[in-house]
Design an enzyme around this catalytic site. Structure first.
Site, PDB file in Angstrom:
ATOM      1  N   ASP A  41     -12.582  -8.912  -6.044  1.00 31.21           N
ATOM      2  CA  ASP A  41     -10.960  -7.900  -6.579  1.00 31.21           C
ATOM      3  C   ASP A  41     -10.213  -9.464  -7.380  1.00 31.21           C
ATOM      4  OD1 ASP A  41     -10.045  -6.116  -8.491  1.00 31.21           O
ATOM      5  OD2 ASP A  41      -8.939  -5.274  -6.392  1.00 31.21           O
ATOM      6  N   GLY A  63      -0.802   2.790  -3.664  1.00 32.27           N
ATOM      7  CA  GLY A  63       0.773   2.743  -3.097  1.00 32.27           C
ATOM      8  C   GLY A  63       1.569   2.206  -4.006  1.00 32.27           C
ATOM      9  N   LYS A  76       3.223  -3.535   2.403  1.00 30.22           N
ATOM     10  CA  LYS A  76       2.083  -2.671   1.581  1.00 30.22           C
ATOM     11  C   LYS A  76       2.102  -1.673   2.766  1.00 30.22           C
ATOM     12  CE  LYS A  76      -2.109  -3.123  -0.497  1.00 30.22           C
ATOM     13  NZ  LYS A  76      -3.391  -3.805  -0.016  1.00 30.22           N
ATOM     14  N   GLU A 100       3.632  -1.837  -7.788  1.00 31.78           N
ATOM     15  CA  GLU A 100       2.892  -0.436  -6.963  1.00 31.78           C
ATOM     16  C   GLU A 100       1.383  -0.555  -7.842  1.00 31.78           C
ATOM     17  OE1 GLU A 100       4.486   4.364  -7.515  1.00 31.78           O
ATOM     18  OE2 GLU A 100       5.977   3.052  -8.546  1.00 31.78           O
ATOM     19  N   VAL A 125       4.347  -1.336  -2.909  1.00 30.11           N
ATOM     20  CA  VAL A 125       4.894  -2.863  -2.232  1.00 30.11           C
ATOM     21  C   VAL A 125       7.027  -2.946  -2.290  1.00 30.11           C
ATOM     22  CG1 VAL A 125       4.920  -5.353  -1.757  1.00 30.11           C
ATOM     23  CG2 VAL A 125       3.002  -3.562  -2.547  1.00 30.11           C
TER      24      VAL A 125
END
Length: 266
Positions: free
Chosen positions: A175, A59, A75, A55, A61
């Site tokens: 990221d 959202g 996801k 999480e 998974v």
């Protein structure tokens, strides 16, 4: 064939120009299967909390069993997700045409009503953030020997090399961090979450863009100037290496002030 798509109530609330962009872009993406919401709901037993494996701000998974028995990581982006329509499409576009041992594999997506869902291959040993860096609360039985840590570091490096050197146009992930490095049953590292990825043509030295990523992993020159190059990923990778070697998060406010920030401590 690209994903078949129809205007649904949830997406119909988007501004017309964003809706047009969404329809055009999704329709042009190849090699991506479109799942129905019903299929994915059944696969996760109604998105049961017992099947939730992760999480975050995007959202949740879930682990799910697709038709024919294939296990997948599903996801589900929340309505308040920081990952908007463009980021959702960016992740699909970045992953639809590429495959590598050290990248997660995208199976498909679901765009139905207001649901935005991505379906990936399931990786048994969760993320580095969960297994190595969470302070021992993950109940993981993995023994992170130096050999294992070296294997993980090299795996991430190989994945980044593929994105930076072999893919055309090349991809900057933006990221790279411990929670986005997943481990399979053999502890092979897989780079995940391409929602912030940028595709950069060979004839460009950089792209100017709003700064995005995770604090603690952001390259200073990118954070200050907003000029994105592959070096932004390399800086994040360097921070990740320090985390893997030390076994601690890059920021830990529970420690004394002088030890809270990994880079300063090192």
């Amino acid at each position: 064939m690209g994903c078949a798509w129809k205007i649904n109530p949830g997406l119909g609330d988007l501004p017309w120009f964003l809706l047009f962009y969404f329809v055009t872009e999704l329709g042009s993406i190849q090699n991506v299967r479109c799942y129905t919401y019903r299929e994915l709901r059944n696969a996760t037993e109604g998105f049961s909390t017992a099947n939730k494996i992760g999480e975050g701000g995007f959202g949740s998974v879930y682990k799910g069993r697709l038709k024919h028995g294939k296990i997948a990581a599903i996801k589900v982006l929340s309505a308040e997700s920081r990952q908007g329509v463009k980021e959702f499409l960016a992740e699909i576009k970045a992953m639809s045409e590429i495959e590598h041992e050290n990248l997660v594999k995208l199976y498909g997506c679901c765009v139905e009503d207001n649901h935005r869902i991505l379906v990936y291959n399931y990786l048994e040993n969760n993320s580095l953030a969960h297994t190595l860096l969470d302070g021992g609360h993950s109940h993981s039985n993995i023994q992170f020997s130096w050999r294992t840590r070296t294997k993980i570091c090299i795996g991430v490096a190989r994945g980044l090399t593929f994105l930076h050197e072999e893919v055309k146009p090349y991809i900057v992930h933006r990221d790279i961090k411990a929670s986005n490095i997943l481990l399979d049953k053999d502890l092979t590292a897989k780079i995940s979450d391409f929602g912030l990825a940028k595709l950069i043509p060979d004839n460009q030295t950089h792209v100017s863009t709003r700064v995005a990523g995770t604090l603690g992993y952001l390259a200073p020159e990118y954070a200050i100037r907003g000029k994105l190059t592959r070096k932004a990923d390399l800086y994040s990778f360097g921070v990740l290496l320090l985390e893997i070697v030390s076994g601690r998060n890059n920021t830990n406010t529970r420690l004394s002030v002088e030890d809270q920030y990994l880079l300063e401590w090192v």
